[in-house]
Write a protein that holds these residues in place. Structure first.
Motif: not given
Ligand SMILES: [Zn+2]
Length: 343
Positions: A23-39, A83-91
């Motif tokens: 069912a897929g269509r190409p899309a873009a997804v994003y994250f911000h940061g990554v850290q070991a643990r959220t304090d 249909s499986r294409a994905l763009f990965l982004m970070s802001d």
């Protein structure tokens, strides 16, 4: 987080990941940061915990063809072939994208694009929303007058009042133009006092921005570098034409001087109400090839290339692969919004 984003997240719990293949269509997804643990989740609102991020990255690797942004033209022209294409982004440009995220994505050979707000790379000054939340949670209880805000900001220790105050404060700041909002944030830091601010900055190192040396290090490792305005602020109706021009042009100038070519833009906040008609036209006229919002949708050739959809990966969401195929359901709302901002 947009309402539709939450809706997709809820639906995704009930859909098997394998559906992406059909069912897929190409899309873009994003994250911000990554850290070991959220304090402190009240302040560290932008960072995935490492284990969750690794699980998401593995799932994207398994279920999608994660492509470099160079492939966007071809994918947009023939979405049915991709249909499986994905763009990965970070802001934004958090330092932990180099120290944590880059290694995980490199291990999995997942290409990604990093959108940096160049004023924050130039100065290491914290994100204004983070600073406003810092004020709401750490100023002594009281009522404060701040530059350019009509109503006094009241912080009290009753129940969940500080969370309410933080959300209200950010909402009223977002109605101001960039320079006025900045004065209000400077006013908050003055009230907190330099020593308290320095202590809080040291406590929340997740909010550190990359240096230009670190942005170059990521580019050398194959990360595409795009622009996320100069100061991290909405390009909405409150902004003057000259401010919008500066926010579109300056980050490209800075990235090209420090790193290399810069072809893509992502709007800070990026939702309905955060991007004006003049803003996207100014971004187009500044010479970018494309620009991304944070409205949900799949990539479709009918779309305005300067108002493309992008889905924010939820902080606890490890079943992204199930809901990404559903993003196309957001396209009619997205196209309506694009139409409302048409030239
Ligand atoms: Zn941002």
């Amino acid at each position: 987080m947009s309402l539709s984003g939450n809706l997709f997240r809820e639906l995704g719990k009930h859909i098997p990941a394998g559906l992406a293949r059909f069912a897929g269509r190409p899309a873009a997804v994003y994250f911000h940061g990554v850290q070991a643990r959220t304090d402190d989740a009240r302040l560290q609102t932008n960072h995935h915990e490492t284990d969750v991020f690794r699980a998401i990255a593995h799932s994207l690797k398994t279920h999608f063809d994660v492509l470099p942004l160079d492939a966007l033209d071809d994918v947009m022209k023939h979405p049915e072939r991709h249909s499986r294409a994905l763009f990965l982004m970070s802001d934004d440009g958090y330092a932990n994208t180099l120290t944590v995220a880059a290694d995980i994505l490199e291990e999995l050979s997942l290409p990604w694009t990093l959108f940096v707000s160049t004023h924050h790379i130039d100065t290491r000054e914290r994100n204004p929303v983070f600073l406003a939340r810092l004020f709401a949670f750490f100023a002594a209880a009281g009522a404060y007058r701040l530059p350019n805000l009509k109503e006094p900001v009241v912080v009290s220790d009753n129940g969940g009042f500080r969370e309410v105050a933080a959300n209200r404060l950010v909402a009223s700041l977002k109605k101001l133009n960039g320079p006025e909002a900045r004065q209000a944030v400077v006013g908050m830091l003055k009230i907190l006092g330099p020593e308290h601010v320095a202590e809080l900055i040291m406590r929340f190192r997740s909010e550190d921005f990359l240096t230009w040396d670190q942005v170059r290090a990521l580019a050398t490792r194959g990360v595409t570098i795009g622009a996320h305005a100069h100061w991290h602020w909405p390009l909405n109706e409150a902004q003057s034409e000259s401010y919008l021009r500066q926010q579109a042009e300056l980050p490209r100038v800075r990235i090209e001087a420090e790193v290399g070519p810069c072809r893509a833009f992502a709007y800070p906040f990026g939702n309905v109400g955060d991007v004006s008609r003049t803003a996207w036209q100014t971004v187009r006229d500044a010479g970018y090839d494309c620009a991304f919002t944070t409205l949900s949708g799949s990539l479709d050739p009918r779309m305005n290339r300067f108002l493309l959809p992008r889905y924010g990966l939820g902080l606890k969401e490890t079943r992204s692969a199930s809901l990404i195929p559903l993003l196309r359901a957001g396209n009619s709302r997205l196209l309506d919004w694009q139409k409302s901002l048409a030239a």
